[in-house]
Each structure stands twice: as C-alpha cells, then as structure tokens.
Design a protein around this motif. Structure first.
Motif, mmCIF file in Angstrom:
data_model
loop_
_atom_site.group_PDB
_atom_site.id
_atom_site.type_symbol
_atom_site.label_atom_id
_atom_site.label_comp_id
_atom_site.label_asym_id
_atom_site.label_seq_id
_atom_site.Cartn_x
_atom_site.Cartn_y
_atom_site.Cartn_z
ATOM 1 N N LEU A 1 42.406 47.362 45.724
ATOM 2 C CA LEU A 1 41.323 46.413 45.956
ATOM 3 C C LEU A 1 41.767 45.362 46.966
ATOM 4 C CD1 LEU A 1 40.139 45.925 42.265
ATOM 5 C CD2 LEU A 1 39.031 47.310 44.037
ATOM 6 N N GLN A 2 40.800 44.725 47.594
ATOM 7 C CA GLN A 2 41.133 43.818 48.686
ATOM 8 C C GLN A 2 41.847 42.550 48.219
ATOM 9 O OE1 GLN A 2 38.121 43.475 51.874
ATOM 10 N NE2 GLN A 2 36.947 44.995 50.732
ATOM 11 N N THR A 3 41.711 42.199 46.940
ATOM 12 C CA THR A 3 42.412 41.025 46.423
ATOM 13 C C THR A 3 43.885 41.301 46.134
ATOM 14 O OG1 THR A 3 41.483 41.620 44.260
ATOM 15 C CG2 THR A 3 40.395 39.839 45.471
ATOM 16 N N LYS A 4 44.353 42.486 46.463
ATOM 17 C CA LYS A 4 45.780 42.787 46.273
ATOM 18 C C LYS A 4 46.661 41.889 47.146
ATOM 19 C CE LYS A 4 45.705 46.416 49.831
ATOM 20 N NZ LYS A 4 45.832 47.856 50.115
ATOM 21 N N CYS A 5 46.053 41.200 48.111
ATOM 22 C CA CYS A 5 46.815 40.350 49.020
ATOM 23 C C CYS A 5 47.337 39.086 48.346
ATOM 24 C CB CYS A 5 45.976 39.958 50.233
ATOM 25 S SG CYS A 5 44.507 38.978 49.823
ATOM 26 N N THR A 6 46.805 38.762 47.159
ATOM 27 C CA THR A 6 47.208 37.526 46.508
ATOM 28 C C THR A 6 48.028 37.798 45.261
ATOM 29 O OG1 THR A 6 46.410 35.416 45.614
ATOM 30 C CG2 THR A 6 45.087 37.367 45.134
ATOM 31 N N GLU A 7 48.846 36.819 44.894
ATOM 32 C CA GLU A 7 49.699 36.939 43.712
ATOM 33 C C GLU A 7 48.881 37.004 42.432
ATOM 34 O OE1 GLU A 7 53.304 34.373 41.514
ATOM 35 O OE2 GLU A 7 52.380 33.670 43.395
ATOM 36 N N PHE A 8 47.676 36.439 42.458
ATOM 37 C CA PHE A 8 46.806 36.395 41.276
ATOM 38 C C PHE A 8 45.483 37.080 41.612
ATOM 39 C CE2 PHE A 8 49.382 32.524 41.629
ATOM 40 C CZ PHE A 8 50.173 32.649 40.482
ATOM 41 N N PRO A 9 45.437 38.418 41.575
ATOM 42 C CA PRO A 9 44.259 39.136 42.084
ATOM 43 C C PRO A 9 43.001 38.980 41.237
ATOM 44 C CG PRO A 9 45.829 40.655 41.104
ATOM 45 C CD PRO A 9 46.504 39.330 41.160
ATOM 46 N N ASN A 10 43.141 38.675 39.952
ATOM 47 C CA ASN A 10 41.982 38.575 39.073
ATOM 48 C C ASN A 10 41.711 37.110 38.723
ATOM 49 O OD1 ASN A 10 41.780 41.436 38.927
ATOM 50 N ND2 ASN A 10 43.368 41.452 37.351
ATOM 51 N N PRO A 11 40.558 36.571 39.108
ATOM 52 C CA PRO A 11 40.268 35.162 38.838
ATOM 53 C C PRO A 11 40.259 34.844 37.342
ATOM 54 C CG PRO A 11 38.743 36.057 40.462
ATOM 55 C CD PRO A 11 39.490 37.218 39.900
ATOM 56 N N ASP A 12 40.717 33.662 37.014
ATOM 57 C CA ASP A 12 40.626 33.170 35.645
ATOM 58 C C ASP A 12 39.242 32.576 35.374
ATOM 59 O OD1 ASP A 12 43.504 33.522 34.923
ATOM 60 O OD2 ASP A 12 43.760 32.079 36.558
ATOM 61 N N LEU A 13 38.648 31.998 36.408
ATOM 62 C CA LEU A 13 37.366 31.301 36.265
ATOM 63 C C LEU A 13 36.472 31.603 37.456
ATOM 64 C CD1 LEU A 13 35.519 29.081 34.959
ATOM 65 C CD2 LEU A 13 36.808 27.398 36.305
ATOM 66 N N LEU A 14 35.223 31.926 37.173
ATOM 67 C CA LEU A 14 34.202 32.053 38.220
ATOM 68 C C LEU A 14 33.225 30.899 38.076
ATOM 69 C CD1 LEU A 14 32.524 33.666 40.432
ATOM 70 C CD2 LEU A 14 31.219 34.531 38.488
ATOM 71 N N LEU B 1 33.454 42.664 41.447
ATOM 72 C CA LEU B 1 32.969 43.287 40.220
ATOM 73 C C LEU B 1 34.095 43.805 39.334
ATOM 74 C CD1 LEU B 1 29.837 45.153 41.607
ATOM 75 C CD2 LEU B 1 29.978 42.916 40.499
ATOM 76 N N TRP B 2 35.113 44.387 39.907
ATOM 77 C CA TRP B 2 36.260 44.862 39.124
ATOM 78 C C TRP B 2 37.102 43.680 38.653
ATOM 79 C CZ3 TRP B 2 38.244 49.926 38.072
ATOM 80 C CH2 TRP B 2 39.528 49.940 37.522
ATOM 81 N N GLN B 3 37.372 42.766 39.563
ATOM 82 C CA GLN B 3 38.305 41.678 39.302
ATOM 83 C C GLN B 3 37.800 40.693 38.249
ATOM 84 O OE1 GLN B 3 37.225 42.820 42.208
ATOM 85 N NE2 GLN B 3 38.767 42.705 43.831
ATOM 86 N N LEU B 4 36.478 40.627 38.041
ATOM 87 C CA LEU B 4 35.905 39.659 37.114
ATOM 88 C C LEU B 4 35.754 40.203 35.690
ATOM 89 C CD1 LEU B 4 33.068 38.095 39.326
ATOM 90 C CD2 LEU B 4 35.316 37.131 38.819
ATOM 91 N N ALA B 5 36.383 41.331 35.390
ATOM 92 C CA ALA B 5 36.192 41.986 34.091
ATOM 93 C C ALA B 5 36.474 41.054 32.916
ATOM 94 C CB ALA B 5 37.073 43.234 34.004
ATOM 95 N N TYR B 6 37.503 40.221 33.010
ATOM 96 C CA TYR B 6 37.860 39.308 31.923
ATOM 97 C C TYR B 6 37.875 37.851 32.371
ATOM 98 C CZ TYR B 6 39.049 43.413 29.204
ATOM 99 O OH TYR B 6 38.979 44.602 28.525
ATOM 100 N N THR B 7 37.158 37.568 33.425
ATOM 101 C CA THR B 7 37.080 36.213 33.944
ATOM 102 C C THR B 7 36.111 35.376 33.118
ATOM 103 O OG1 THR B 7 37.584 36.964 36.190
ATOM 104 C CG2 THR B 7 36.444 34.853 35.986
ATOM 105 N N GLU B 8 36.463 34.106 32.891
ATOM 106 C CA GLU B 8 35.539 33.173 32.250
ATOM 107 C C GLU B 8 34.487 32.734 33.272
ATOM 108 O OE1 GLU B 8 35.581 32.369 29.026
ATOM 109 O OE2 GLU B 8 37.319 33.686 28.730
ATOM 110 N N LEU B 9 33.234 32.674 32.864
ATOM 111 C CA LEU B 9 32.134 32.376 33.774
ATOM 112 C C LEU B 9 31.580 30.982 33.507
ATOM 113 C CD1 LEU B 9 30.200 35.780 33.505
ATOM 114 C CD2 LEU B 9 32.144 35.206 34.985
#
Length: 325
Positions: free
Chosen positions: A259-272, A286-294
C-alpha cells in the motif's frame, strides 16, 4: 482591493489559532461577509494565478480571474517561534502517533458567507497551516491529509485549477520552513495527472525532506483507497506470476507492504478526523482505517482550529482500542 482585504481577514492573525465559539453567528465575521456584490478577484497585481473558467456549472466568478497573493497577506508556519505549550487536558502517553484528516467543508464555509468557493479554499489553507503547527508542537509523528481525491476531477475545471494553484503555492511557500523544522513530505496517489510544474515541485519537496523525521506529512493527491488496494493486489499477483512468492504466502502483512502508506513508519492511522459533519470515509485509506478511531466534527474545515482539535484528541484519549477483541 476587495480580495486583498478578505485575504487579510483570513490570514493576518496570531499564529496560534483558536476558532470562534460555537455560538458565534457566521454572518457576523468582519470583512468576510455581506460582500456578495463585490468581485473577489478585483485586484490584479503581483504574483497572479490565472485559472480557466468553467462556462456552465462553476460557482466561481463568471470571468477568467486571477488570485493575487503578496508576502504580507500570507501567514506562513513559523516553527522557529516559541513552541505552543502542551495542553493540560491531554496526556502525552495517549497521543495518537498517526492522524488522518479529510479536509471537508471549504466550499460550504464560503457559501454560508456569500463568498466565492475560491476564498473558502484560501481560508482552508490557513486552517491547515495552524493544524500542522499544532500537530508538530504536540508530538504527532505522522499526518495524512486527503487533499484531492481521484473523483474530484469531475468538479468544474476552474475549481480544479484553483486547487492545483493553491497546492503549488502552499508547497512553494512552506517548503523551506518544513525542511528546517525536520518535517518530511510524501505524496500518495497518482501524481502523474497533476500539472507538470506541480509534479516537479512535489519531486523537489520529497527529495529535500526525505531525511527528516520529526513529523511525516503525507498528502493524498489524486488518491483512491480502492485503487490503493487494487494496485497492491496487482503487484502481489505479478510476484506470484514471476515465482517470487506462492499464493499461500499472501497475507494481510504482505498486502500492507504494497500500500502507498508503506512509506511511513506508522502506516495505519490511530485517529481519523473528518470535518463538516459528513459521516463517511469517501474512499480514503480503506485498508489502513480498519481499526482506526473515527471522529466526525460538525465544524467546516476553515473553522477547525485548536479548540476543535483538542476535542478530537480528548475524545480519542477516552476510548479503549480493542482491535477486534
């Protein structure tokens, strides 16, 4: 002159940004209201950005116009100034590392005030500058900003040109400040469809800041969450075809690495955070937000300031993240 005065109202204020109280009547904001009869692009002076005008559907003025910025009208991010103190209502150990933001409501903000959509986006850039500075001072490690989706090309050409011009201007203005502050810039999305001058500027920004690590700023431009997953699957399928991996080797970790967010150390956001009261993801991460708090804010993006940001972070810190457990 009218446009210059309106820009000064938007930009010339203290660097620390506090939004208006919730009870404030938007129509009472000085210099930004009760001017619908005045052409907001009436001051053709230095540094013009010319934009083509859509003849039918655009709510931007009916003639080819220029947006004029002078140095005194633009409030740049001053990372050299004294840092903002950490808010007493937050706990450092519970701060999210990666925050994703859908910057929604710029056009509606302008429409409520009888202004052109152009001024809504200009006001939005000011909110963005303050948001980045607060994130920097409060220890956020990564920000992903949904600036322009792949579906946004269907908007009127004048509006698209405006957005591209503003994007280019903000990057030019802020690149030196961001680089000196230790902020890294990355672009996710298909940048090949952007204007050539903007592509060149993006390449320069990415190369100039690639060694920085204080804050990673990811900007999603011409981005689609669905296509992000599709291109990851295509890459993995090619590796299977080439014999580099077996189908049974495919797992969620392997997909995430493509995925394109592989460029960062923290690819999956904690908060949207999404502004303007809309309760949807709009094809973003869509993939990265699977367990993100909204967190959905009713404030439109130009009004999203320190108070709203604190509200979002306080809400996040009160939650228990279960990751499906």
């Amino acid at each position: 002159m009218a446009f210059s005065l309106q820009l000064q109202s938007i930009f010339l204020s203290p660097t620390r940004f506090c939004s208006q109280s919730k009870s404030t009547n938007p129509q009472s904001i000085p210099n930004l209201t009760k001017r619908p009869s005045i052409h907001p692009f009436a001051r053709p002076s230095i540094h013009p950005f010319a934009y083509a005008q859509n003849n039918a559907t655009s709510n931007i003025e009916a003639a080819k116009s220029s947006i004029n910025f002078s140095a005194e009208e633009v409030s740049l991010i001053d990372f050299s100034a004294e840092e903002v103190s950490f808010p007493s209502e937050l706990r450092r150990e519970l701060m999210p590392k990666h925050i994703a933001v859908i910057l929604d409501g710029n056009r509606r903000w302008a429409k409520k005030r009888g202004l052109s959509a152009a001024l809504g986006y200009v006001a939005g850039t000011r909110a963005l500058r303050n948001f980045v500075k607060l994130s920097y001072n409060w220890g956020i490690r990564a920000l992903t900003l949904f600036a322009f989706s792949s579906e946004n090309w269907s908007r009127p050409k004048a509006e698209v040109d405006l957005l591209m011009g503003l994007f280019e201007k903000v990057v030019k203005d802020e690149l030196g400040n961001l680089a000196r502050a230790g902020i890294r810039i990355s672009i996710i999305g298909d940048s090949s469809k952007l204007p050539k001058s903007l592509q060149d500027l993006i390449d320069k920004a990415v190369m100039t800041t690639k060694a920085n690590s204080r804050l990673h700023l990811l900007v999603a431009v011409n981005y689609s969450g669905q296509y992000d997953v599709v291109q990851a699957c295509q890459t993995i399928a090619q590796k299977v075809k080439d014999g580099n991996i077996q189908p049974e080797d495919i797992n969620s970790f392997l997909v995430e690495q493509e995925l394109q967010t592989k460029c960062t150390e923290f690819p999956n956001p904690d908060l949207l955070i999404r502004t303007s009261g809309e309760l949807r993801l709009s094809n973003f991460l869509l993939w990265q937000l699977a367990y993100t708090e909204l967190f959905f804010s009713h404030s439109q993006w130009p009004d999203f300031g320190e108070a709203e940001y604190l509200e979002a972070l306080s809400s996040f810190q009160q939650r228990q993240r279960r990751y499906g457990l």
